[in-house]
Scaffold this motif. Structure first.
Motif, PDB file in Angstrom:
ATOM      1  N   ALA A   1      -9.751  13.705  -6.658  1.00 21.50           N
ATOM      2  CA  ALA A   1     -10.130  12.237  -6.248  1.00 21.50           C
ATOM      3  C   ALA A   1      -9.435  11.946  -5.882  1.00 21.50           C
ATOM      4  CB  ALA A   1     -10.756  11.826  -7.899  1.00 21.50           C
ATOM      5  N   LEU A   2      -7.906  11.999  -6.422  1.00 26.56           N
ATOM      6  CA  LEU A   2      -7.579  11.869  -5.085  1.00 26.56           C
ATOM      7  C   LEU A   2      -7.569  12.307  -3.835  1.00 26.56           C
ATOM      8  CD1 LEU A   2      -4.020  12.389  -7.211  1.00 26.56           C
ATOM      9  CD2 LEU A   2      -4.765  10.052  -6.292  1.00 26.56           C
ATOM     10  N   ILE A   3      -8.662  13.089  -2.826  1.00 24.04           N
ATOM     11  CA  ILE A   3      -8.213  13.240  -1.382  1.00 24.04           C
ATOM     12  C   ILE A   3      -8.313  11.943  -0.737  1.00 24.04           C
ATOM     13  CG2 ILE A   3      -9.377  14.419   0.091  1.00 24.04           C
ATOM     14  CD1 ILE A   3     -10.042  16.653  -2.280  1.00 24.04           C
ATOM     15  N   PRO A   4      -9.282  10.857  -0.071  1.00 23.29           N
ATOM     16  CA  PRO A   4      -9.150  10.348   0.316  1.00 23.29           C
ATOM     17  C   PRO A   4      -7.892   9.410   0.118  1.00 23.29           C
ATOM     18  CG  PRO A   4     -11.257   9.734  -1.345  1.00 23.29           C
ATOM     19  CD  PRO A   4     -10.199  11.477  -1.802  1.00 23.29           C
ATOM     20  N   ALA A   5      -7.265   8.683  -1.189  1.00 18.71           N
ATOM     21  CA  ALA A   5      -5.785   8.554  -0.656  1.00 18.71           C
ATOM     22  C   ALA A   5      -5.297   9.273  -0.083  1.00 18.71           C
ATOM     23  CB  ALA A   5      -5.355   8.335  -2.113  1.00 18.71           C
TER      24      ALA A   5
ATOM     25  N   MET B   1       0.945  -1.071  -0.068  1.00 19.22           N
ATOM     26  CA  MET B   1       0.203   0.056  -0.059  1.00 19.22           C
ATOM     27  C   MET B   1       1.021   1.169  -0.179  1.00 19.22           C
ATOM     28  SD  MET B   1      -3.361  -0.964  -0.218  1.00 19.22           S
ATOM     29  CE  MET B   1      -4.486  -2.040  -0.332  1.00 19.22           C
ATOM     30  N   LEU B   2      -0.123   2.732  -0.938  1.00 16.86           N
ATOM     31  CA  LEU B   2       0.994   3.530  -0.393  1.00 16.86           C
ATOM     32  C   LEU B   2       1.104   4.274   1.323  1.00 16.86           C
ATOM     33  CD1 LEU B   2      -0.984   5.142  -3.210  1.00 16.86           C
ATOM     34  CD2 LEU B   2       1.636   4.241  -3.558  1.00 16.86           C
ATOM     35  N   ARG B   3       2.160   4.993   1.328  1.00 18.08           N
ATOM     36  CA  ARG B   3       2.453   5.451   2.905  1.00 18.08           C
ATOM     37  C   ARG B   3       2.898   7.146   2.002  1.00 18.08           C
ATOM     38  NH1 ARG B   3       3.422   1.665   6.050  1.00 18.08           N
ATOM     39  NH2 ARG B   3       4.183  -0.643   5.263  1.00 18.08           N
ATOM     40  N   LYS B   4       1.795   7.654   3.426  1.00 19.64           N
ATOM     41  CA  LYS B   4       2.160   9.331   3.157  1.00 19.64           C
ATOM     42  C   LYS B   4       4.236   9.168   3.729  1.00 19.64           C
ATOM     43  CE  LYS B   4      -0.336  11.025   6.531  1.00 19.64           C
ATOM     44  NZ  LYS B   4      -1.522  11.356   7.020  1.00 19.64           N
ATOM     45  N   SER B   5       4.135  10.695   3.779  1.00 13.57           N
ATOM     46  CA  SER B   5       5.373  11.644   4.405  1.00 13.57           C
ATOM     47  C   SER B   5       5.157  11.966   5.061  1.00 13.57           C
ATOM     48  CB  SER B   5       5.830  11.855   2.869  1.00 13.57           C
ATOM     49  OG  SER B   5       6.618  11.606   2.062  1.00 13.57           O
ATOM     50  N   ILE B   6       5.393  11.973   6.322  1.00 13.32           N
ATOM     51  CA  ILE B   6       5.336  12.009   7.731  1.00 13.32           C
ATOM     52  C   ILE B   6       5.263  13.491   7.732  1.00 13.32           C
ATOM     53  CG2 ILE B   6       6.220  12.376   9.960  1.00 13.32           C
ATOM     54  CD1 ILE B   6       3.936  10.366   9.245  1.00 13.32           C
ATOM     55  N   SER B   7       4.876  14.645   8.133  1.00 15.15           N
ATOM     56  CA  SER B   7       5.263  15.976   7.862  1.00 15.15           C
ATOM     57  C   SER B   7       6.453  16.519   8.146  1.00 15.15           C
ATOM     58  CB  SER B   7       4.173  16.794   8.050  1.00 15.15           C
ATOM     59  OG  SER B   7       4.801  18.600   8.681  1.00 15.15           O
TER      60      SER B   7
ATOM     61  N   GLY C   1       3.110   8.787  -6.676  1.00 23.58           N
ATOM     62  CA  GLY C   1       1.755   8.131  -8.372  1.00 23.58           C
ATOM     63  C   GLY C   1       2.848   8.454  -9.534  1.00 23.58           C
ATOM     64  N   ALA C   2       2.053   8.283 -10.501  1.00 26.74           N
ATOM     65  CA  ALA C   2       2.893   7.547 -12.103  1.00 26.74           C
ATOM     66  C   ALA C   2       3.698   8.879 -12.315  1.00 26.74           C
ATOM     67  CB  ALA C   2       2.321   6.514 -13.140  1.00 26.74           C
ATOM     68  N   ASP C   3       4.980   9.482 -11.965  1.00 29.26           N
ATOM     69  CA  ASP C   3       6.048  10.145 -12.586  1.00 29.26           C
ATOM     70  C   ASP C   3       5.716  11.505 -11.992  1.00 29.26           C
ATOM     71  OD1 ASP C   3       7.138   9.099 -14.445  1.00 29.26           O
ATOM     72  OD2 ASP C   3       6.135   8.827 -15.771  1.00 29.26           O
ATOM     73  N   ILE C   4       4.218  11.684 -10.546  1.00 26.50           N
ATOM     74  CA  ILE C   4       3.868  12.647  -9.918  1.00 26.50           C
ATOM     75  C   ILE C   4       3.794  12.825  -8.590  1.00 26.50           C
ATOM     76  CG2 ILE C   4       1.444  14.130 -10.402  1.00 26.50           C
ATOM     77  CD1 ILE C   4       1.176  13.647 -13.059  1.00 26.50           C
ATOM     78  N   SER C   5       4.021  13.893  -8.272  1.00 26.79           N
ATOM     79  CA  SER C   5       4.150  13.528  -6.454  1.00 26.79           C
ATOM     80  C   SER C   5       3.153  15.061  -6.599  1.00 26.79           C
ATOM     81  CB  SER C   5       5.818  14.136  -6.366  1.00 26.79           C
ATOM     82  OG  SER C   5       6.340  13.751  -6.222  1.00 26.79           O
ATOM     83  N   PHE C   6       2.435  14.055  -5.516  1.00 25.69           N
ATOM     84  CA  PHE C   6       0.865  14.916  -5.581  1.00 25.69           C
ATOM     85  C   PHE C   6       1.198  15.164  -3.700  1.00 25.69           C
ATOM     86  CE2 PHE C   6      -0.779  11.692  -8.232  1.00 25.69           C
ATOM     87  CZ  PHE C   6      -1.095  12.986  -8.978  1.00 25.69           C
ATOM     88  N   PHE C   7       0.553  16.352  -2.953  1.00 30.59           N
ATOM     89  CA  PHE C   7       0.685  17.069  -1.954  1.00 30.59           C
ATOM     90  C   PHE C   7      -0.593  17.931  -1.327  1.00 30.59           C
ATOM     91  CE2 PHE C   7       4.676  17.433  -4.305  1.00 30.59           C
ATOM     92  CZ  PHE C   7       5.266  16.598  -3.041  1.00 30.59           C
ATOM     93  N   ARG C   8      -1.370  17.399  -0.215  1.00 26.19           N
ATOM     94  CA  ARG C   8      -2.490  18.876  -0.077  1.00 26.19           C
ATOM     95  C   ARG C   8      -1.297  19.282   1.052  1.00 26.19           C
ATOM     96  NH1 ARG C   8      -8.194  16.633   2.145  1.00 26.19           N
ATOM     97  NH2 ARG C   8      -9.156  18.873   1.811  1.00 26.19           N
TER      98      ARG C   8
ATOM     99  N   MET D   1      -4.729  23.914  -0.366  1.00 25.49           N
ATOM    100  CA  MET D   1      -4.286  23.940  -1.759  1.00 25.49           C
ATOM    101  C   MET D   1      -4.173  22.423  -2.146  1.00 25.49           C
ATOM    102  SD  MET D   1      -4.218  26.561  -3.113  1.00 25.49           S
ATOM    103  CE  MET D   1      -3.532  26.377  -4.493  1.00 25.49           C
ATOM    104  N   LEU D   2      -4.109  21.589  -3.112  1.00 20.48           N
ATOM    105  CA  LEU D   2      -3.838  20.075  -3.565  1.00 20.48           C
ATOM    106  C   LEU D   2      -3.135  20.673  -4.442  1.00 20.48           C
ATOM    107  CD1 LEU D   2      -7.484  18.704  -4.288  1.00 20.48           C
ATOM    108  CD2 LEU D   2      -5.788  17.810  -2.115  1.00 20.48           C
ATOM    109  N   LEU D   3      -1.671  20.143  -4.214  1.00 20.79           N
ATOM    110  CA  LEU D   3      -0.379  20.483  -5.258  1.00 20.79           C
ATOM    111  C   LEU D   3       0.062  19.092  -6.025  1.00 20.79           C
ATOM    112  CD1 LEU D   3       1.424  22.816  -2.516  1.00 20.79           C
ATOM    113  CD2 LEU D   3       0.051  23.220  -4.454  1.00 20.79           C
ATOM    114  N   LEU D   4       0.308  19.121  -7.110  1.00 24.90           N
ATOM    115  CA  LEU D   4       1.254  18.281  -8.493  1.00 24.90           C
ATOM    116  C   LEU D   4       2.787  19.057  -8.373  1.00 24.90           C
ATOM    117  CD1 LEU D   4      -1.497  18.701  -8.501  1.00 24.90           C
ATOM    118  CD2 LEU D   4      -1.063  17.106 -10.324  1.00 24.90           C
TER     119      LEU D   4
END
Length: 303
Positions: free
Chosen positions: A153-157, A1-7, A35-42, A111-114
């Protein structure tokens, strides 16, 4: 499973700002996902004003931000002047990180950031049949509902990375990347639309690989490579062949298997959840209810 980076964990102990120049102590929300070739942040703050957010020029590529709330304003400082921009809900910015950035942030934001590297952008463009795209057009506070809905759509993830399907995140990242190069990659002639379907052998191979990883902890790249296809081509061909995306197909298979176990056994819901690739019983209940329209327990009693 994917893991979230700790702040703050990906930065040095003495660093006080994140990679986008925002002070850690001002953030009440700090989540990340790959994700595939993209880093996502909130990133979220309740502060009314954050002055002098600064990021020096770098070779990191491009940053894309989507505002989930209205009411946020930015005063951006250029070499000889400044400009002020009001962000509405779902408005976005696209910024080339090769250019230095300095701004005052006014008003709370979420903000949702890529972040996309130059190499990843070229790869995304090639897989989307837009070879030659190496830049994204700059945007500030413009509206793009398609991109906003894809990223939302990525917010739950982002919120529950332990439940996030790698297959789902990669598939969505591919769709997001394709949209970005098509809309903001310059005036490149779009490719001619043509039918794309998997061969019977590739269809069988892909489905077997997906079924061997019921929890979705397999990347689109792994499956597409097994079929000797690019990610973008594979997703489009799979959808044209089956009528659904790889993730949706696998989700339907998991629900079908869950129904069989619920109807044909007395196994506890927690065991059914694990057998069908869900993180736990609560994850199983949420997904099953969303797809079927009722809880697993209620469905079993009426089956």
């Amino acid at each position: 499973m994917l893991r979230k980076s700790i702040s703050g964990s990906k930065y040095s102990a003495g660093q006080k700002t994140d990679s986008f120049g925002c002070p850690f102590d001002k953030l009440y929300k700090d989540q990340s996902l790959q994700g595939a070739d993209i880093s996502f942040f909130r990133k979220g703050t309740r502060e009314n004003r954050i002055e002098q957010v600064v990021t020096p020029a770098s070779d990191r590529g491009f940053a894309i931000g989507i505002s989930t709330l209205a009411g946020h304003t930015r005063r951006i400082f250029h070499e000889h002047h400044s400009t002020t921009h009001a962000f509405e809900e779902n408005s976005l910015y696209i910024r080339n990180l090769a250019e230095p950035y300095r701004a005052d942030l006014i008003g709370a934001f979420d903000m949702l950031l890529l972040e996309i590297s130059p190499a990843s952008l070229r790869k995304i463009a090639e897989e989307a049949d837009f070879s030659g795209v190496a830049m994204l057009d700059a945007e500030t506070a413009s509206i793009d509902p398609v991109l906003a809905n894809l990223v939302r759509a990525l917010i739950p993830a982002l919120e529950r990375p332990e439940e996030a399907s790698k297959l789902f995140v990669d598939q969505l990242a591919t769709a997001i990347g394709t949209h970005l190069v098509q809309r903001y990659g310059g005036k490149i002639q779009p490719p001619l639309s043509r039918s794309r379907k998997l061969s019977r052998a590739h269809e069988a191979l892909a489905k077997n690989l997906l079924l061997e990883n019921l929890d979705g902890d397999i990347s689109i790249l792994d499956v597409s490579r097994a079929c000797n296809l690019s990610r973008g081509y594979f997703i489009r061909a799979f959808r044209e062949t089956t009528g659904v995306t790889p993730y949706q197909w696998l989700l339907n298979e998991r629900i079908m298997r869950a129904r069989e176990l619920l109807k044909g056994s007395e196994a506890p819901l927690s065991e059914v959840a694990i057998a069908c690739g869900f993180a736990d019983q609560s994850h199983f209940t949420r997904v099953f209810t969303n797809v079927v329209g009722t809880t697993p327990g209620h469905w079993r009693r009426n089956a």
